[in-house]
Design a protein around this motif. Structure first.
Motif, short mmCIF file in Angstrom:
data_model
loop_
_atom_site.label_atom_id
_atom_site.label_comp_id
_atom_site.label_asym_id
_atom_site.label_seq_id
_atom_site.Cartn_x
_atom_site.Cartn_y
_atom_site.Cartn_z
N LEU A 54 -16.67 -6.89 137.39
CA LEU A 54 -15.92 -6.92 138.59
C LEU A 54 -15.64 -8.55 138.55
CD1 LEU A 54 -14.15 -5.67 140.73
CD2 LEU A 54 -16.46 -5.73 142.16
N ALA A 55 -16.79 -9.22 138.87
CA ALA A 55 -16.40 -10.50 139.14
C ALA A 55 -15.63 -11.49 138.46
CB ALA A 55 -17.81 -11.33 139.39
N PHE A 56 -15.53 -11.34 136.92
CA PHE A 56 -15.10 -11.68 136.04
C PHE A 56 -13.89 -11.08 135.24
CE2 PHE A 56 -19.23 -13.91 135.71
CZ PHE A 56 -18.94 -15.08 136.05
N SER A 57 -13.38 -10.04 136.06
CA SER A 57 -12.38 -9.10 135.63
C SER A 57 -11.02 -9.84 135.39
CB SER A 57 -12.35 -7.94 136.26
OG SER A 57 -11.76 -8.30 137.55
N ASP A 58 -10.88 -10.72 136.21
CA ASP A 58 -9.68 -11.71 136.19
C ASP A 58 -9.90 -13.10 136.15
OD1 ASP A 58 -7.00 -12.64 136.02
OD2 ASP A 58 -6.41 -11.68 138.17
N THR A 59 -10.00 -13.62 135.03
CA THR A 59 -10.39 -15.15 135.00
C THR A 59 -9.30 -16.22 135.29
OG1 THR A 59 -9.93 -15.26 132.64
CG2 THR A 59 -12.36 -14.74 133.33
N ARG A 60 -8.14 -15.53 135.39
CA ARG A 60 -7.05 -16.44 136.09
C ARG A 60 -7.24 -16.79 137.39
NH1 ARG A 60 -2.20 -12.40 135.18
NH2 ARG A 60 -3.89 -11.12 135.76
N ALA A 61 -7.92 -15.85 138.15
CA ALA A 61 -8.24 -16.14 139.54
C ALA A 61 -9.52 -17.12 139.81
CB ALA A 61 -8.52 -15.17 140.24
N LEU A 62 -10.05 -17.71 138.89
CA LEU A 62 -11.13 -18.43 138.62
C LEU A 62 -10.91 -19.81 138.20
CD1 LEU A 62 -14.00 -15.99 137.44
CD2 LEU A 62 -13.68 -16.73 139.60
N ARG A 63 -11.89 -20.81 138.61
CA ARG A 63 -11.87 -22.06 138.07
C ARG A 63 -13.33 -22.36 137.61
NH1 ARG A 63 -7.56 -21.19 138.01
NH2 ARG A 63 -5.86 -21.99 139.35
N VAL A 64 -13.47 -23.22 136.80
CA VAL A 64 -14.69 -23.46 136.07
C VAL A 64 -15.07 -24.81 135.88
CG1 VAL A 64 -14.18 -23.19 133.89
CG2 VAL A 64 -16.51 -22.67 134.28
N ALA A 65 -16.39 -25.18 136.14
CA ALA A 65 -16.73 -26.57 135.91
C ALA A 65 -18.13 -26.54 134.98
CB ALA A 65 -17.09 -27.29 137.27
N VAL A 66 -18.05 -27.26 134.01
CA VAL A 66 -19.24 -27.64 133.44
C VAL A 66 -19.96 -29.13 133.60
CG1 VAL A 66 -20.11 -27.81 130.92
CG2 VAL A 66 -18.62 -26.05 131.41
N ASP A 67 -21.12 -28.99 133.96
CA ASP A 67 -21.86 -30.39 134.64
C ASP A 67 -21.05 -31.01 135.44
OD1 ASP A 67 -24.14 -29.46 133.01
OD2 ASP A 67 -23.39 -30.54 131.15
N GLN A 68 -20.33 -30.23 136.37
CA GLN A 68 -19.70 -30.65 137.46
C GLN A 68 -18.28 -31.33 137.18
OE1 GLN A 68 -22.14 -33.21 140.18
NE2 GLN A 68 -23.72 -31.34 140.35
#
Length: 82
Positions: free
Chosen positions: A44-58
């Motif tokens: 559910l949390a990752f069902s629409d990754t277009r609505a998410l941002r991500v950071a790797v090692d800040q």
């Protein structure tokens, strides 16, 4: 092992602010796929990754970013400034 941090509604859906995961994922997208297979709350949390941002090692990145050597991945909704 890497720390995975969840913010805002992502945290609310998963029920955790952070966790340490063991993964073989090569990219952020691979990690998301692994997490989605764990349980329904991750799916559910990752069902629409277009609505998410991500950071790797800040560092902000996209879902195709490599995870080799990464210590931390953070998922959060887009933020607006003012």
């Amino acid at each position: 092992m890497m720390d995975v941090l969840y913010f805002a509604w992502v945290r609310e859906r998963i029920g955790l602010p952070r966790e340490t995961v063991e993964t073989r994922a090569e990219t952020v997208r691979d990690l998301v796929d692994e997490l989605r297979r764990r349980e329904g709350r991750y799916d559910l949390a990752f069902s629409d990754t277009r609505a998410l941002r991500v950071a790797v090692d800040q560092e902000l990145c996209d879902f195709d970013a490599p995870l080799a050597g990464a210590r931390e991945v953070a998922f959060f909704p887009p933020m607006t400034g003012g």
